[in-house]
Structures are given as structure tokens and as C-alpha cells.
Motif scaffolding. Structure first.
Motif, PDB file in Angstrom:
ATOM      1  N   TRP A 130      59.002  44.326 120.705  1.00 50.37           N
ATOM      2  CA  TRP A 130      59.588  43.598 119.569  1.00 50.37           C
ATOM      3  C   TRP A 130      60.280  42.363 120.126  1.00 50.37           C
ATOM      4  O   TRP A 130      61.219  42.461 120.915  1.00 50.37           O
ATOM      5  CB  TRP A 130      60.578  44.485 118.820  1.00 50.37           C
ATOM      6  CG  TRP A 130      61.265  43.782 117.694  1.00 50.37           C
ATOM      7  CD1 TRP A 130      62.530  43.257 117.700  1.00 50.37           C
ATOM      8  CD2 TRP A 130      60.736  43.514 116.381  1.00 50.37           C
ATOM      9  NE1 TRP A 130      62.819  42.682 116.483  1.00 50.37           N
ATOM     10  CE2 TRP A 130      61.735  42.821 115.656  1.00 50.37           C
ATOM     11  CE3 TRP A 130      59.519  43.786 115.757  1.00 50.37           C
ATOM     12  CZ2 TRP A 130      61.558  42.416 114.335  1.00 50.37           C
ATOM     13  CZ3 TRP A 130      59.340  43.373 114.446  1.00 50.37           C
ATOM     14  CH2 TRP A 130      60.344  42.706 113.745  1.00 50.37           C
ATOM     15  N   ALA A 166      64.057  43.711 126.182  1.00 47.63           N
ATOM     16  CA  ALA A 166      63.032  44.760 126.115  1.00 47.63           C
ATOM     17  C   ALA A 166      63.108  45.421 124.739  1.00 47.63           C
ATOM     18  O   ALA A 166      63.198  46.647 124.620  1.00 47.63           O
ATOM     19  CB  ALA A 166      63.250  45.774 127.231  1.00 47.63           C
ATOM     20  N   GLY A 167      63.087  44.579 123.701  1.00 44.83           N
ATOM     21  CA  GLY A 167      63.143  45.089 122.323  1.00 44.83           C
ATOM     22  C   GLY A 167      61.930  45.977 122.047  1.00 44.83           C
ATOM     23  O   GLY A 167      60.817  45.667 122.476  1.00 44.83           O
ATOM     24  N   LYS A 168      62.181  47.078 121.343  1.00 42.71           N
ATOM     25  CA  LYS A 168      61.106  48.052 121.105  1.00 42.71           C
ATOM     26  C   LYS A 168      60.700  48.043 119.641  1.00 42.71           C
ATOM     27  O   LYS A 168      61.544  48.123 118.744  1.00 42.71           O
ATOM     28  CB  LYS A 168      61.611  49.467 121.421  1.00 42.71           C
ATOM     29  CG  LYS A 168      62.019  49.659 122.860  1.00 42.71           C
ATOM     30  CD  LYS A 168      62.228  51.123 123.179  1.00 42.71           C
ATOM     31  CE  LYS A 168      63.084  51.813 122.147  1.00 42.71           C
ATOM     32  NZ  LYS A 168      63.142  53.259 122.340  1.00 42.71           N
ATOM     33  N   GLY A 169      59.402  47.987 119.410  1.00 41.14           N
ATOM     34  CA  GLY A 169      58.882  48.138 118.062  1.00 41.14           C
ATOM     35  C   GLY A 169      58.338  49.546 117.877  1.00 41.14           C
ATOM     36  O   GLY A 169      58.416  50.376 118.792  1.00 41.14           O
ATOM     37  N   ASP A 187      58.197  47.985 107.167  1.00 45.83           N
ATOM     38  CA  ASP A 187      58.256  46.535 107.373  1.00 45.83           C
ATOM     39  C   ASP A 187      58.892  45.891 106.149  1.00 45.83           C
ATOM     40  O   ASP A 187      58.682  46.351 105.025  1.00 45.83           O
ATOM     41  CB  ASP A 187      56.847  45.938 107.503  1.00 45.83           C
ATOM     42  CG  ASP A 187      56.158  46.360 108.784  1.00 45.83           C
ATOM     43  OD1 ASP A 187      56.827  46.945 109.655  1.00 45.83           O
ATOM     44  OD2 ASP A 187      54.938  46.104 108.892  1.00 45.83           O
ATOM     45  N   GLN A 225      67.515  40.605 122.905  1.00 45.96           N
ATOM     46  CA  GLN A 225      67.049  41.781 123.637  1.00 45.96           C
ATOM     47  C   GLN A 225      65.937  41.312 124.579  1.00 45.96           C
ATOM     48  O   GLN A 225      65.079  40.522 124.174  1.00 45.96           O
ATOM     49  CB  GLN A 225      66.456  42.820 122.702  1.00 45.96           C
ATOM     50  CG  GLN A 225      67.399  43.328 121.625  1.00 45.96           C
ATOM     51  CD  GLN A 225      66.747  44.405 120.757  1.00 45.96           C
ATOM     52  OE1 GLN A 225      67.192  45.525 120.725  1.00 45.96           O
ATOM     53  NE2 GLN A 225      65.696  44.053 120.046  1.00 45.96           N
ATOM     54  N   GLY A 260      67.534  51.293 113.962  1.00 44.78           N
ATOM     55  CA  GLY A 260      67.410  50.004 114.650  1.00 44.78           C
ATOM     56  C   GLY A 260      66.774  48.984 113.714  1.00 44.78           C
ATOM     57  O   GLY A 260      65.715  49.244 113.128  1.00 44.78           O
ATOM     58  N   ILE A 261      67.432  47.849 113.561  1.00 50.64           N
ATOM     59  CA  ILE A 261      66.931  46.813 112.635  1.00 50.64           C
ATOM     60  C   ILE A 261      66.803  45.487 113.377  1.00 50.64           C
ATOM     61  O   ILE A 261      67.754  45.030 114.026  1.00 50.64           O
ATOM     62  CB  ILE A 261      67.914  46.632 111.446  1.00 50.64           C
ATOM     63  CG1 ILE A 261      68.017  47.940 110.643  1.00 50.64           C
ATOM     64  CG2 ILE A 261      67.476  45.472 110.547  1.00 50.64           C
ATOM     65  CD1 ILE A 261      69.051  47.893 109.526  1.00 50.64           C
ATOM     66  N   THR A 265      68.925  47.364 121.786  1.00 50.70           N
ATOM     67  CA  THR A 265      70.123  47.946 121.146  1.00 50.70           C
ATOM     68  C   THR A 265      69.901  49.433 120.853  1.00 50.70           C
ATOM     69  O   THR A 265      70.843  50.214 120.905  1.00 50.70           O
ATOM     70  CB  THR A 265      70.486  47.193 119.846  1.00 50.70           C
ATOM     71  OG1 THR A 265      69.335  47.147 118.996  1.00 50.70           O
ATOM     72  CG2 THR A 265      70.983  45.789 120.130  1.00 50.70           C
ATOM     73  N   ILE A 297      61.963  47.901 111.352  1.00 55.41           N
ATOM     74  CA  ILE A 297      62.968  48.965 111.483  1.00 55.41           C
ATOM     75  C   ILE A 297      62.401  50.058 112.380  1.00 55.41           C
ATOM     76  O   ILE A 297      61.245  50.466 112.221  1.00 55.41           O
ATOM     77  CB  ILE A 297      63.303  49.543 110.090  1.00 55.41           C
ATOM     78  CG1 ILE A 297      63.922  48.443 109.221  1.00 55.41           C
ATOM     79  CG2 ILE A 297      64.252  50.739 110.204  1.00 55.41           C
ATOM     80  CD1 ILE A 297      63.858  48.716 107.734  1.00 55.41           C
ATOM     81  N   LEU A 298      63.210  50.499 113.316  1.00 55.69           N
ATOM     82  CA  LEU A 298      62.799  51.592 114.208  1.00 55.69           C
ATOM     83  C   LEU A 298      63.885  52.662 114.175  1.00 55.69           C
ATOM     84  O   LEU A 298      65.005  52.422 114.639  1.00 55.69           O
ATOM     85  CB  LEU A 298      62.625  51.059 115.640  1.00 55.69           C
ATOM     86  CG  LEU A 298      62.249  52.104 116.693  1.00 55.69           C
ATOM     87  CD1 LEU A 298      60.871  52.690 116.417  1.00 55.69           C
ATOM     88  CD2 LEU A 298      62.297  51.485 118.092  1.00 55.69           C
ATOM     89  N   SER A 333      69.520  41.731 116.218  1.00 58.68           N
ATOM     90  CA  SER A 333      69.169  43.020 116.841  1.00 58.68           C
ATOM     91  C   SER A 333      70.370  43.929 116.634  1.00 58.68           C
ATOM     92  O   SER A 333      71.437  43.690 117.199  1.00 58.68           O
ATOM     93  CB  SER A 333      68.912  42.856 118.334  1.00 58.68           C
ATOM     94  OG  SER A 333      67.872  41.923 118.552  1.00 58.68           O
ATOM     95  N   LEU A 334      70.175  44.938 115.797  1.00 61.41           N
ATOM     96  CA  LEU A 334      71.287  45.786 115.360  1.00 61.41           C
ATOM     97  C   LEU A 334      70.845  47.237 115.369  1.00 61.41           C
ATOM     98  O   LEU A 334      69.771  47.560 114.867  1.00 61.41           O
ATOM     99  CB  LEU A 334      71.656  45.377 113.915  1.00 61.41           C
ATOM    100  CG  LEU A 334      72.560  46.307 113.104  1.00 61.41           C
ATOM    101  CD1 LEU A 334      73.980  46.306 113.657  1.00 61.41           C
ATOM    102  CD2 LEU A 334      72.589  45.873 111.634  1.00 61.41           C
ATOM    103  N   LYS A 363      55.904  39.383 107.740  1.00 62.04           N
ATOM    104  CA  LYS A 363      56.976  40.274 108.198  1.00 62.04           C
ATOM    105  C   LYS A 363      58.198  39.479 108.684  1.00 62.04           C
ATOM    106  O   LYS A 363      58.091  38.617 109.541  1.00 62.04           O
ATOM    107  CB  LYS A 363      56.430  41.136 109.335  1.00 62.04           C
ATOM    108  CG  LYS A 363      57.411  42.135 109.892  1.00 62.04           C
ATOM    109  CD  LYS A 363      56.664  43.223 110.635  1.00 62.04           C
ATOM    110  CE  LYS A 363      57.572  44.102 111.435  1.00 62.04           C
ATOM    111  NZ  LYS A 363      56.887  45.263 111.988  1.00 62.04           N
TER     112      LYS A 363
HETATM  113  C1  BTN Z   1      58.737  47.461 114.176  1.00 62.29           C
HETATM  114  O1  BTN Z   1      58.503  46.790 113.171  1.00 62.29           O
HETATM  115  O2  BTN Z   1      57.827  47.771 114.961  1.00 62.29           O
HETATM  116  C2  BTN Z   1      60.146  47.922 114.424  1.00 62.29           C
HETATM  117  C3  BTN Z   1      60.973  46.856 115.104  1.00 62.29           C
HETATM  118  C4  BTN Z   1      62.403  47.307 115.343  1.00 62.29           C
HETATM  119  C5  BTN Z   1      63.189  46.301 116.142  1.00 62.29           C
HETATM  120  C6  BTN Z   1      64.638  46.657 116.238  1.00 62.29           C
HETATM  121  S1  BTN Z   1      65.603  45.334 116.899  1.00 62.29           S
HETATM  122  C7  BTN Z   1      66.978  46.392 117.035  1.00 62.29           C
HETATM  123  C8  BTN Z   1      66.465  47.710 117.536  1.00 62.29           C
HETATM  124  N1  BTN Z   1      66.354  47.712 118.975  1.00 62.29           N
HETATM  125  C9  BTN Z   1      65.086  47.812 119.396  1.00 62.29           C
HETATM  126  O3  BTN Z   1      64.717  47.808 120.585  1.00 62.29           O
HETATM  127  N2  BTN Z   1      64.255  47.894 118.345  1.00 62.29           N
HETATM  128  C10 BTN Z   1      64.993  47.861 117.084  1.00 62.29           C
END
Ligand code: BTN
Length: 259
Positions: free
Chosen positions: A67, A58-61, A117, A56, A145-146, A33, A128-129, A75-76, A124
Motif C-alpha cells: 500500500w 512498508a504499508g500493507k494492503g 474499498d 509508511q 487500518g485506514i 501503522t 481498509i485493512l 495512515s491510521l 479508489k
Molecule cells: C487495501 O485496500 O488493500 C487496504 C489498504 C490499507 C492501508 C492502511 S494504511 C494504514 C494501515 N497500515 C497499513 O500498513 N495498512 C493500513
């Protein structure tokens, strides 16, 4: 299983915000997202636009980590155009919005671990990114990003089981992702609009950090630090007191609580 529709209409219907979440970009499945929000911001999406997905792939942390965000998680991402001075506060807005919303919707108390976190019972539940695009003193856009582990059985995810939890695992029942997202949008707006009034968001964020006063190990870039997490400043940075009495200001890093 609580079957929510996260369609734009179900999110915006009677949503009590002025601008956050009044426009929604929704996909059942997407890469990230945050990535879709960045593209939308570059194309001039409205302030407060929310990008939401059921999953997602390919969610990113933070720190370039993956993630996990299967169905059942939130995923917001929110697109904002703040002035430069408010960028350091976005993490505080997001983290407090998550704790307030979790408590309002589920009754569960959560705590914050620096830098971003959200923990329930020491594990956890949300990450939040924040990603900003800044040129000089101009903020082109900021993305909050949450991710929230809502209805996940953590035993299905052994890779994060030791350190993570979900709202449904904590409660023993499922939680409405729709209700939690709508609450998050209201809370984010309330806290964001309160930023010009000054310090109370910083103070509430600081007072909710489980990190302060604890012995911690911090990995920041290529450097490892150990010491007592003494304080945080209003720019979000952490002051670490070393065993020899010296102090380091740490802007970003990965914290392990040692005791
Ligand atoms: C972390 O703790 O490392 C941060 C994680 C953040 C994840 C959210 S999900 C919505 C948004 N889209 C992403 O790809 N990452 C953030």
C-alpha cells in the motif's frame, strides 16, 4: 501545501471522543501503522489508541499487497478490544466512517466497493485493512487500518493511476489531513458504540455498496468467479449468482466490476 502537524497533542486537543484517539502513537515515518499497532496491543495499549504516521515505508494492503503511503496520505490504525460478535462489523464501521468523514470535510460523495474499498467517482481513494488476533472465542485485539489518498498527485504514481484517485485531485485543492483524521476518530467511535444497538450500520453499509446488482469478477484465494453480486449478509459475506443460477457465498476476495 496544507502543512498539518499530526503530533499527538494536535490530534487529541478537544477531540470529542470518549476513548478512540485519546491516546496517540505518532511517527513521522514508520514501516506500517498496523504493525506498530499490533506490537502496542500486545503490550497492552489502551482501547482506542491511534497509531498515526506521515508516511509508511512498508504499508500493507489486503491480499499481501503493497500500500503506497507517501507524505500527503493518511495512515491510521486504531487498536480495539471488541468481543468476537462485533468483528465482522468492523469493516462496516471503518468504511462508513471514511465516507462520512470525507463528505463532512470535503463535501465529496464516496461509494463503497465490497469488501473494503472507498471510491470517489469510481476510483479508489481509501483502503481498509482489518487485522484480528483471536484465540478460540477470545479476541486479543483488533486493528482497523485506514489509508486515505489525501494530497497526492496521482500522476506521480503511474502504478496506481488507472484505478486510484486522491481528494486533492478530485477537488483541485489540498485538504487538511489533521481535520480528516480528527473527524475519522469521531465517526469511528460513533459507529462502533452504536454496534450493540443492531442492524442500522449493516443496512447503511449494504446500501452504499456500488457492487450490488453488478456483474463482477471475483478472485478469492486461487479461485476466480464471475456472476452477479446479489446481496451481502450481516457477517459481511457476499452472495454471488452464477450464470447457471447457483449461488456462492464469498467471504473475502478481490472484485472487478465488469460493467
Ligand atoms: C487495501 O485496500 O488493500 C487496504 C489498504 C490499507 C492501508 C492502511 S494504511 C494504514 C494501515 N497500515 C497499513 O500498513 N495498512 C493500513
Amino acid at each position: 501545501m496544507v502543512e498539518d502537524s499530526l503530533s499527538p497533542a494536535s490530534i487529541t486537543d478537544n477531540l470529542e471522543t470518549r476513548f478512540i484517539g485519546q491516546r496517540v502513537i505518532y511517527y513521522p515515518s514508520l514501516t506500517s501503522t498496523n504493525e506498530v499497532a499490533k506490537q502496542a496491543a500486545q503490550q497492552g495499549a489502551a482501547d482506542g489508541t491511534a497509531v498515526i504516521a506521515d508516511e509508511q515505508v512498508a504499508g500493507k494492503g489486503r491480499l499481501k499487497r503493497v500500500w503506497l503511503s507517501p507524505k500527503g496520505s493518511i495512515s491510521l490504525s486504531i487498536i480495539l478490544y471488541p468481543s468476537l460478535v462485533y468483528l465482522p462489523s468492523l469493516i462496516m464501521v471503518a468504511a462508513l466512517a471514511v465516507t462520512h468523514s470525507i463528505e463532512e470535510v470535503t463535501g465529496l460523495k464516496s461509494q463503497l466497493k465490497w469488501p473494503n474499498d472507498v471510491l470517489v467517482d469510481g476510483r479508489k481513494v481509501s483502503g481498509i485493512l482489518i487485522e484480528n488476533n483471536v484465540q478460540g472465542s477470545i479476541v486479543n485485539y483488533a486493528i482497523i487500518g485506514i489509508g486515505v489518498n489525501v494530497n497526492l498527485r496521482l500522476s506521480d504514481f503511474p502504478e496506481i493511476l488507472p484505478t486510484a484517485t486522491s481528494l486533492s485531485d478530485e477537488l483541485g485543492r489540498e485538504v487538511s489531513c489533521l481535520e480528516l483524521i480528527r473527524r475519522l476518530l469521531v465517526e469511528i467511535e460513533k459507529l462502533y458504540l452504536a454496534l450493540p444497538a443492531g442492524g442500522s450500520i449493516y443496512r447503511e453499509w449494504r446500501d452504499n455498496l456500488v457492487t450490488l446488482g453488478r456483474r463482477v469478477h471475483i478472485k478469492s484465494g486461487k479461485t476466480d468467479y464471475e456472476g452477479i453480486a446479489e446481496s451481502v449478509a450481516s457477517d459481511g459475506s457476499l452472495r454471488l449468482r452464477h450464470p447457471d443460477g447457483s449461488l456462492t457465498k464469498i467471504v473475502a476476495g478481490d472484485v472487478t466490476l465488469c460493467d
